[in-house]
Motif scaffolding. Structure first.
Motif: not given
Length: 325
Positions: A187-194, A208-216, A221-223
């Motif tokens: 799964i891959k997405a831009k932080p602004s869309r999370l 958690n993806m959203n939290l990680l994106a806000n952190t770094i 972001i792709k997982i």
């Protein structure tokens, strides 16, 4: 030498739900919408312009209008064009003699618009739309929104919902009804869309993806998640990953209900096991049924829309014959 470019089209059903107490079909509702659009053009010399971002305070307007909707008696297909009025940054001009750049600021009463061609067949049980893929212009969700608004209580008062059901090589229902285990997903997405995905696909994984994106603060972001060791088959693995299965079903169900999710996700690929033990792959972006056609470009760089329709309508009709059985 004539320059040609490859144009891709995706297909979807346009399904309307009429207001209670009426027996209108999706076909009749759509035809009334198209008639209303054409009446506005012929009687008032105007287009019906709708802002898809009307209720969003922090986003630029996304003004849409159907520029033309003509019925082809020969092909028995509606030929339509939908335009997106460009908001925000205006493109610049390049002088090809010396490659100098000049600002494009003398528009006077004009705006720049991105245009998407789409064709509608209304001969089957529900209207089927063949829509050009235009990364800069209106997309499937824009067409869905536009006809929803035209048919709703705000205008024609003949429909309470409108849903675009995308034609997939592997229908989502097929996956939901047969999946028994998850082998892998990406799964891959831009932080602004999370934020939107978190609200729709309820669960801790996207959060958690959203939290990680806000952190770094990455650009995207792709997982990649793997759930089975390489070399092991289903007979050697008895325990199913129920958490992954629950998450994947939530994502698929959300995608099925809301086409906007396909816009918010840059990529979603799933490897899964079916009830009979076979393994399969579902790909959200590459799994859409496509029609492709090479089309000539005019000297201005615009598509030759007559040629495009002639080429695409042949393939569209062949597809419909098989699709309608």
């Amino acid at each position: 030498m004539t320059i040609k470019t490859l144009i891709k089209f995706h297909l979807f059903d346009l399904i309307f739900t009429p207001y209670n107490g009426t027996a209108k079909s999706s076909k009749s509702i759509l035809v009334e919408c198209l008639q209303r659009i054409n009446d506005e053009r012929t009687q008032n010399g105007q287009a019906i312009v709708l802002d898809r971002h009307e209720d969003r305070k922090d986003e630029l307007p996304r003004n849409l209008f159907v520029a033309s909707a003509a019925y082809s008696l020969t092909e028995k297909i509606y030929k339509c064009r939908i335009a997106l009025i460009r908001a925000g940054k205006i493109p610049t001009l390049v002088n090809k003699s010396n490659y100098s750049i000049a600002e494009f600021n003398k528009l006077d009463s004009h705006d720049i618009a991105e245009v998407t061609n789409f064709y509608i067949d209304v001969n089957g049980k529900v209207p089927v739309v063949c829509c050009e893929f235009n990364s800069n212009g209106p997309r499937i969700n824009d067409i869905e929104y536009y006809f929803r608004q035209i048919s709703s209580h705000k205008m024609l008062r003949i429909s309470k919902s409108c849903k675009a059901s995308i034609h997939m090589k592997m229908p989502i229902n097929d996956v939901l009804n047969s999946i028994t285990d998850v082998l892998k997903f990406e799964i891959k997405a831009k932080p602004s869309r999370l934020n939107y995905l978190t609200s729709v696909v309820q669960g801790s994984f996207i959060g958690n993806m959203n939290l990680l994106a806000n952190t770094i603060e990455p650009r995207s972001i792709k997982i990649d998640a793997f759930f089975r060791d390489r070399g092991k088959n289903s007979k050697e693995v008895s325990k199913k990953n129920l958490k992954a299965l629950t998450f994947v079903k939530k994502v698929l169900s959300a995608i099925q209900k809301d086409n906007k999710i396909a816009e918010e996700i840059d990529d979603f690929m799933l490897e899964f096991e079916r009830e009979d033990g076979t393994e399969d792959i579902f790909n959200l972006l590459k799994g859409k049924i496509e029609i492709e056609a090479e089309c000539s470009l005019k000297t201005s760089g615009n598509l030759d829309t007559k040629e495009l329709f002639e080429k695409v309508s042949l393939q569209f009709n062949d597809y419909l014959e098989e699709y309608n059985g």
